[in-house]
Design an enzyme around this catalytic site. Structure first.
Site, PDB file in Angstrom:
ATOM      1  N   ASP A 362       0.860  -1.178   0.000  1.00  0.00           N
ATOM      2  CA  ASP A 362       0.000   0.000   0.000  1.00  0.00           C
ATOM      3  C   ASP A 362       0.903   1.237   0.000  1.00  0.00           C
ATOM      4  O   ASP A 362       2.110   1.138   0.261  1.00  0.00           O
ATOM      5  CB  ASP A 362      -0.892  -0.045   1.241  1.00  0.00           C
ATOM      6  CG  ASP A 362      -1.797   1.162   1.345  1.00  0.00           C
ATOM      7  OD1 ASP A 362      -2.315   1.603   0.303  1.00  0.00           O
ATOM      8  OD2 ASP A 362      -1.984   1.670   2.463  1.00  0.00           O
ATOM      9  N   THR A 364      -0.290   4.892   1.213  1.00  0.00           N
ATOM     10  CA  THR A 364      -0.544   5.791   2.338  1.00  0.00           C
ATOM     11  C   THR A 364      -0.408   5.037   3.662  1.00  0.00           C
ATOM     12  O   THR A 364      -1.082   4.043   3.894  1.00  0.00           O
ATOM     13  CB  THR A 364      -1.958   6.391   2.232  1.00  0.00           C
ATOM     14  OG1 THR A 364      -2.072   7.046   0.969  1.00  0.00           O
ATOM     15  CG2 THR A 364      -2.195   7.386   3.348  1.00  0.00           C
ATOM     16  N   GLU A 486      -8.747  14.607   7.199  1.00  0.00           N
ATOM     17  CA  GLU A 486      -9.730  15.486   7.836  1.00  0.00           C
ATOM     18  C   GLU A 486      -9.089  16.324   8.925  1.00  0.00           C
ATOM     19  O   GLU A 486      -9.334  17.522   9.033  1.00  0.00           O
ATOM     20  CB  GLU A 486     -10.871  14.648   8.419  1.00  0.00           C
ATOM     21  CG  GLU A 486     -11.846  14.116   7.391  1.00  0.00           C
ATOM     22  CD  GLU A 486     -13.116  13.594   8.039  1.00  0.00           C
ATOM     23  OE1 GLU A 486     -13.053  13.220   9.227  1.00  0.00           O
ATOM     24  OE2 GLU A 486     -14.164  13.576   7.378  1.00  0.00           O
ATOM     25  N   PHE A 527     -19.079   8.753   4.588  1.00  0.00           N
ATOM     26  CA  PHE A 527     -18.163   8.356   3.512  1.00  0.00           C
ATOM     27  C   PHE A 527     -18.275   6.850   3.275  1.00  0.00           C
ATOM     28  O   PHE A 527     -18.417   6.071   4.217  1.00  0.00           O
ATOM     29  CB  PHE A 527     -16.724   8.703   3.887  1.00  0.00           C
ATOM     30  CG  PHE A 527     -15.707   8.201   2.898  1.00  0.00           C
ATOM     31  CD1 PHE A 527     -15.353   8.963   1.802  1.00  0.00           C
ATOM     32  CD2 PHE A 527     -15.108   6.960   3.060  1.00  0.00           C
ATOM     33  CE1 PHE A 527     -14.420   8.505   0.885  1.00  0.00           C
ATOM     34  CE2 PHE A 527     -14.181   6.488   2.150  1.00  0.00           C
ATOM     35  CZ  PHE A 527     -13.837   7.271   1.057  1.00  0.00           C
ATOM     36  N   LYS A 550     -17.309  16.810   0.212  1.00  0.00           N
ATOM     37  CA  LYS A 550     -15.890  16.732  -0.148  1.00  0.00           C
ATOM     38  C   LYS A 550     -15.572  15.292  -0.525  1.00  0.00           C
ATOM     39  O   LYS A 550     -16.191  14.341  -0.028  1.00  0.00           O
ATOM     40  CB  LYS A 550     -14.995  17.192   1.007  1.00  0.00           C
ATOM     41  CG  LYS A 550     -14.935  16.236   2.178  1.00  0.00           C
ATOM     42  CD  LYS A 550     -13.953  16.713   3.228  1.00  0.00           C
ATOM     43  CE  LYS A 550     -13.905  15.731   4.398  1.00  0.00           C
ATOM     44  NZ  LYS A 550     -13.063  16.181   5.501  1.00  0.00           N
ATOM     45  N   THR A 661      -2.601   1.254  -4.659  1.00  0.00           N
ATOM     46  CA  THR A 661      -3.093   2.393  -3.890  1.00  0.00           C
ATOM     47  C   THR A 661      -4.431   2.872  -4.436  1.00  0.00           C
ATOM     48  O   THR A 661      -4.769   2.624  -5.602  1.00  0.00           O
ATOM     49  CB  THR A 661      -2.074   3.558  -3.922  1.00  0.00           C
ATOM     50  OG1 THR A 661      -2.593   4.668  -3.204  1.00  0.00           O
ATOM     51  CG2 THR A 661      -1.778   3.969  -5.356  1.00  0.00           C
TER      52      THR A 661
END
Length: 1132
Positions: A362, A364, A486, A527, A550, A661
């Site tokens: 991955d 992040t 966030e 989300f 967003k 990713t």
């Protein structure tokens, strides 16, 4: 795991057990609140454990042999098979639903509860779920308004309510239900979601007390349902062991068949069929020949059964279990900042760390720190950078005398329009100034309101009065968020001057340039990975109802009908090229009629018990449309330390690295270049934005041609999630062909299940490569479990990846030592362990087979039954066990700094058929020397007893056994490169123990033994000088052949690892770690002299000082560290 059977999709819970009195109620039976998380219970331990033990071929085989020995007359006692089998088996084995519960601060929830009320007026509470998913941030849970006001036991006693919810399921983040509250003869229906559910195992924080109603208890709680065992992974070594085991079973059966046939061939002559000293009984003469043949075959099978090394499995289990502690003890894998050490969740795959061919990682939180810093933004088509807490427009304007001026002092002077002078970066007409300011103000309001960030309960007076108080704000306000993005955005807005203060009842409080504004929170559109966005609906102080959204630009821009869409799209791409993570911000204003329709639809979807998720998704799509684009944000997630070096080392080791990713194409490529995954000189191929199967197939064929035609050493491939779906649907083979020819692959915009599917494709490809997946978040769990080896990063996205992985480390850079050092050592150790076990058992049982040619195949055993039993358990077990735990055939620093050495052990090279045959043939060769050497040297020796008599079969067998124990033990010493006092103790101690044991066993008449064939045999054997000469001669002969072969192999065909086993002169003694290694130019005699010096103790690891030889052509052009410190024998 527990999967409770349920006849209905829903359950009904009557709060406080207030059941209806109208007679229509059918009592429901719920389980009690006990959880059984252990694998076994008192009642099922024996049968369940035995079942699992005897699923192993070797254990089941020895059980059959043991039963055969009990049923028929066999040449060996049942104890000889039963006792080792018992040793191996022993070592390996070594109601309340509906009740209202009151929980105080810092207590753990005892069941899954629906929150009824708390000590706060709004009915909220904070919890941590670290024990469930590892996330340490505070999560806010809310009670429905009708029960939130019931804050005492007396008030709750008057509550009449029913909860209807789904049946138990394991998903921690999914819950659907509704509460029907009866007030004044009127029913009020309220939806219940994950925000209403308090999970067993979570802890109450920052809240004095709460009341909740238990809905799932015991094994039906989500925590218990997550006790599901992971799919069993088997290493390549274990598969090789099973293959070798089958080969040895064939050898065993062949020997038994040959012996049985030769027995009946021999007995064809009458004088041998029934000699005068061994007359048959009448029953034996009349018995069936077929039954006699089967009985004799089984008897030979029992006689030779020790060629199958039953103790191999228990030794391997001990080696894996004890060896796994070294990973946790390794200080190089300890991360001091987070106080985290490496964790081993399964020890079955230790050696697989040395066989990895593909690494899937991955981005992040794995390659990056997952610490987001706000860097840039695009507002209404203009780009800004944050510098020292102020927004600065990018690039000078013609009328700007200072170039880059601050954006209105970070919006802190929006109230004073006189600051908009001609020297500002903005030259607008007066009628446009207010609109411009309004749009910028709205952008940061959206950032401050559209989130799920929580805030600690601290004093907030004086906060948010502009950037000059940013330090104060940072010190007093501490935000908690499940998403680092966030948190970074809310903190950036606070630095600008629009500070999120927190939630109060149903409102969100924001300080705008020191002025407090309250926005009523109407709805949160959570989300999800399908929409890739989140939204909130709020009511502004003016009464307007606004939606702020967003998300990724691919999910926001298509929904926009206004704003600077094209300019923002260009800016987003520019941000991505810098490696920044981007989000787009948009809003929508509702009329009263529109909001009424939205509110009604949301209520219907959220109170539905069937297909709630599908209904909510449809409502969300209906709401999140016709948006006005406000701008975009860009945050930086910096690379972890030494990521570039680690990826380069993996590539040098022959390991292909794939990055999987969810980031957009440009961001992912930029990060791949910065971390060294892609090189600037690498030919980058792209498979992106494919719309159809035919288009995808044609692009794949073009890429395949380019790879063939381009004269480039390395290719890199970039593929996005959409194109990947098309490629995997119809063109798997073509896609995999392209991927296998690329040294680096980057997959962007990937869904979690896509990651797992890519790994599975590689796993089942014709080459069957060993795969490793590394990730840090819950979205990486599927690929971690799919790969042969799963590595979890203990990062900032919780502990789900670490909990579901095979190994857990704190940083990506630790992967290099985990593979190149620990993986290398584990593989070398267990590969030698497996081969050695088969070798020493061939040495053990082949003389037994040869002996039958001299005893008319009468099934007479060559060894005493005690020796048969203790050979693998006591006499030869410890040296190989200690070797498999401590062996370091090369210095750890060399392995880590010379990744190319990893290639020497790739593709299970040390357990190849060629290597296996060498060890097997070596075992047969040594066995022939043991037997025939003893026969020809001592078979007719009359000096043994001193009275002219020749020795008998027990003395002969003991001589063979003695030579064998010494030879196989010294053979293990020859294989050892790294000597410690423990190695010396168990190696020479095993030989001494054999002699001492034999003297006691044969020197005393033991009263509990029915017959003692070995009485005084060993003492008489050792009293003969010719016996000592024969022992020494046979041991030297066996090992000399092996030493000569090793010497010639190292001189003529040395491997990279063998070249790296370096020498140094210290105290005028030439010394190497291995007895069979000697430097170039040294004679074989000098090597033997050095070996003898090692044996008598003149050479030890403490004398060794390893260094690179400047004349060694293998290292002259290498950039690795060339001087290494002395390696102490006590260090690992």
């Amino acid at each position: 795991g527990f999967d409770p059977p349920h006849q209905s999709d829903t359950r009904t819970i009557y709060i406080a057990n207030r059941f209806p009195q109208n007679g229509l109620y059918t009592p429901q039976k719920f389980i009690d609140n006990r959880i059984i998380s252990s694998k076994y219970t008192v009642w099922n331990f024996v049968p369940k454990n035995l079942f699992e033990q005897f699923r192993r071929v070797a254990n089941f085989y020895f059980l059959i042999i043991f039963l055969v020995q009990l049923m028929i007359d066999t040449p060996t006692s049942p104890i000889t098979s039963g006792l080792p089998l018992f040793f191996v088996i022993t070592v390996t084995a070594i109601k309340q639903v509906g009740d209202i519960v009151r929980i105080a601060k810092d207590e753990i929830f005892p069941a899954d509860l629906v929150l009824l009320s708390s000590d706060r007026l709004d009915g909220s509470c904070h919890v941590t779920t670290a024990s469930l998913d590892g996330e340490t941030n505070l999560k806010t849970h809310l009670a429905v308004p009708e029960t939130a006001v019931l804050q005492t036991v007396a008030n709750l006693d008057s509550l009449i309510a029913v909860i209807e919810c789904q049946q138990p399921e394991a998903d921690l983040y999914r819950f659907m239900g509704r509460m029907i509250i009866t007030q004044q003869m009127e029913e009020i229906v309220r939806p219940l979601g994950p925000e209403s559910l308090l999970l067993r195992g979570a802890r109450l924080k920052n809240t004095k007390e709460i009341f909740g109603v238990a809905i799932y208890t015991g094994m039906e709680t989500k925590m218990a349902l997550n006790y599901k065992s992971k799919s069993q992974k088997r290493s390549a070594v274990e598969k090789s062991m099973n293959t070798f085991l089958i080969i040895y079973l064939i050898i065993l059966i062949s020997e038994a068949i040959i012996s049985t046939i030769l027995k009946y061939t021999w007995q064809a002559e009458e004088k041998w069929d029934e000699p005068w000293y061994n007359q048959k009984t009448e029953h034996q003469r009349n018995s069936s020949k077929i039954l006699r043949f089967i009985s004799d075959f089984l008897a030979f099978l029992v006689l030779y059964n020790f060629i199958i090394p039953i103790s191999l499995y228990v030794t391997v289990e001990m080696q894996k279990f004890l060896g796994s502690f070294f990973i946790g003890w390794d200080l190089d894998l300890y991360h001091e900042e987070s106080d985290q050490k490496a964790q081993v969740n399964t020890s079955d795959l230790n050696e697989e760390l040395g066989q990895v061919e593909y690494v899937f990682t991955d981005k992040t939180g794995t390659l990056t720190e997952n610490e987001m810093q706000f860097r840039e933004c695009s507002i209404n088509g203009m780009k800004y950078q944050e510098i020292n807490g102020r927004l600065v427009p990018e690039g000078p304007t013609p009328d700007s005398s200072e170039g880059n001026l601050t954006y209105l002092n970070s919006l802190s002077h929006l109230n004073n329009l006189s600051h908009l002078t001609t020297s500002s970066s903005f030259r607008t007409s007066p009628e446009n100034e207010t609109e411009l300011i309004k749009e910028h103000d709205l952008f940061f309001k959206a950032v401050s309101l559209c989130h799920t960030v929580q805030i600690s309960n601290v004093h907030t007076d004086g906060i948010g009065d502009g950037p000059w108080q940013s330090n104060l704000a940072r010190s007093q306000l501490e935000y908690y968020a499940s998403s680092p993005d966030e948190k970074a955005l809310v903190e950036a807005a606070a630095r600008i001057g629009i500070v999120f203060i927190g939630n109060s009842e149903e409102t969100m409080e924001v300080k705008i340039l020191g002025k407090l504004e309250r926005y009523k929170l109407l709805h949160i559109l959570e989300f999800d990975s399908d929409r890739r966005r989140m939204s909130v609906i709020v009511q502004a102080p003016s009464g307007e109802k606004l939606l702020f959204a967003k998300g990724a630009e691919s999910s926001i821009l298509p929904k926009c009908i206004g704003g600077e869409i094209e300019k923002t799209r260009i800016h987003v791409d520019e941000f991505a090229l810098k490696g920044l993570r981007t989000l787009c911000i948009a809003f929508r204003q509702f009329t009263s009629k529109e909001y009424e329709e939205i509110d009604r639809r949301l209520f219907e979807a959220r109170t539905a018990l069937q297909q709630r998720e599908e209904k909510l998704a449809n409502v969300f799509q209906f709401i999140e449309k016709d948006l006005i684009l406000l701008g975009a944000t860009a945050v930086e997630d910096r690379l972890q330390d030494k990521v570039r070096e680690t990826i380069e080392a993996l590539r040098m080791a022959g390991i292909k690295v794939w990055v999987l990713t969810g980031d957009k194409h440009e961001t992912a490529v930029s990060v791949s270049l910065s971390c060294g995954h892609f090189h600037r000189t690498m030919n980058i191929l792209e498979l992106i934005n494919q719309k159809s199967d035919n288009e995808c197939a044609e692009q794949l064929r073009q890429l395949a041609r380019r790879i063939t035609e381009d004269h480039v050493i390395q290719h890199g491939l970039v593929v996005d999630g959409t194109s990947l779906s098309l490629a995997l649907r119809e063109h798997e083979k073509l896609f995999m062909e392209v991927c296998r020819n690329c040294s680096a692959v980057l997959c962007c915009r990937m869904a979690p299940l896509q990651k797992a599917k890519v790994i599975r494709l590689i796993k089942i490809s014709p080459e069957k490569p060993i795969t490793l997946a590394v990730g840090d978040g819950a979205n990486d769990v599927s690929m971690i479990q799919e790969a042969h080896v799963g590595i979890g990063i203990m990062g900032k996205e919780g502990r789900q990846a670490a909990r579901n992985s095979d190994y857990a480390i704190a940083r990506f850079k630790f992967l290099s030592k985990l593979l190149f050092v620990h993986g290398h050592f584990y593989y070398i150790r267990i590969a030698t362990l497996v081969q050695y076990f088969f070798y020493k058992n061939v040495c053990f049982i082949t003389p037994q087979f040869l002996y039958q040619f001299y005893c008319l195949f009468s099934q007479q055993t060559l060894y005493d039954s005690v020796y048969l039993t203790l050979y693998n358990i006591c006499f030869t077990s410890l040296p190989i066990l200690i070797y498999s735990l401590l062996e370091q055939h090369i210095d750890p620093h060399v392995l880590q700094n010379k990744p190319t050495l990893y290639r020497d052990i790739s593709k299970n090279s040390l357990l190849s058929i060629k290597t296996f045959l060498y060890w097997t043939i070596l075992g047969f060769t040594h066995a022939f020397i043991f037997f025939f050497g003893s026969y020809f040297l001592m078979g007719k020796d009359i000096s043994l007893l001193g009275n002219g008599q020749m020795f008998g079969n027990w003395t002969f067998g003991t001589l063979v056994f003695t030579v064998m124990v010494i030879t196989v033990t010294v053979k293990m010493a020859l294989e050892t490169h790294f000597w410690t006092w423990i190695n010396h103790l168990v190696t020479w101690g095993s030989i001494i123990f054999y002699f001492v044991f034999s003297l006691f066993y044969g020197g005393i008449l033991w009263p509990f033994l029915g017959s003692q064939n070995m009485y005084f045999v060993f003492i008489q054997l050792l009293s003969s000088g010719s016996a000592w000469f024969a022992i020494i001669l046979m041991v030297v002969t066996c090992l000399f052949l092996d030493v000569v072969k090793k010497v010639f192999d190292r001189q003529l065909h040395p491997t990279s690892t063998e070249k790296a086993q370096l020498t140094e002169t210290n105290s005028s003694i030439k010394c190497l770690d291995s007895m069979c290694c000697f430097p170039e130019g040294e004679t074989a005699c000098a090597s033997v002299r050095r070996m003898l010096e090692r044996v008598i103790g003149r050479c030890s690891p403490t004398h060794i000082s390893r260094s690179w030889s400047a004349s060694d052509p293998f290292y002259t052009n290498d950039r690795s560290i060339l001087t290494l410190s002395t390696m102490d024998s006590s260090t690992y």
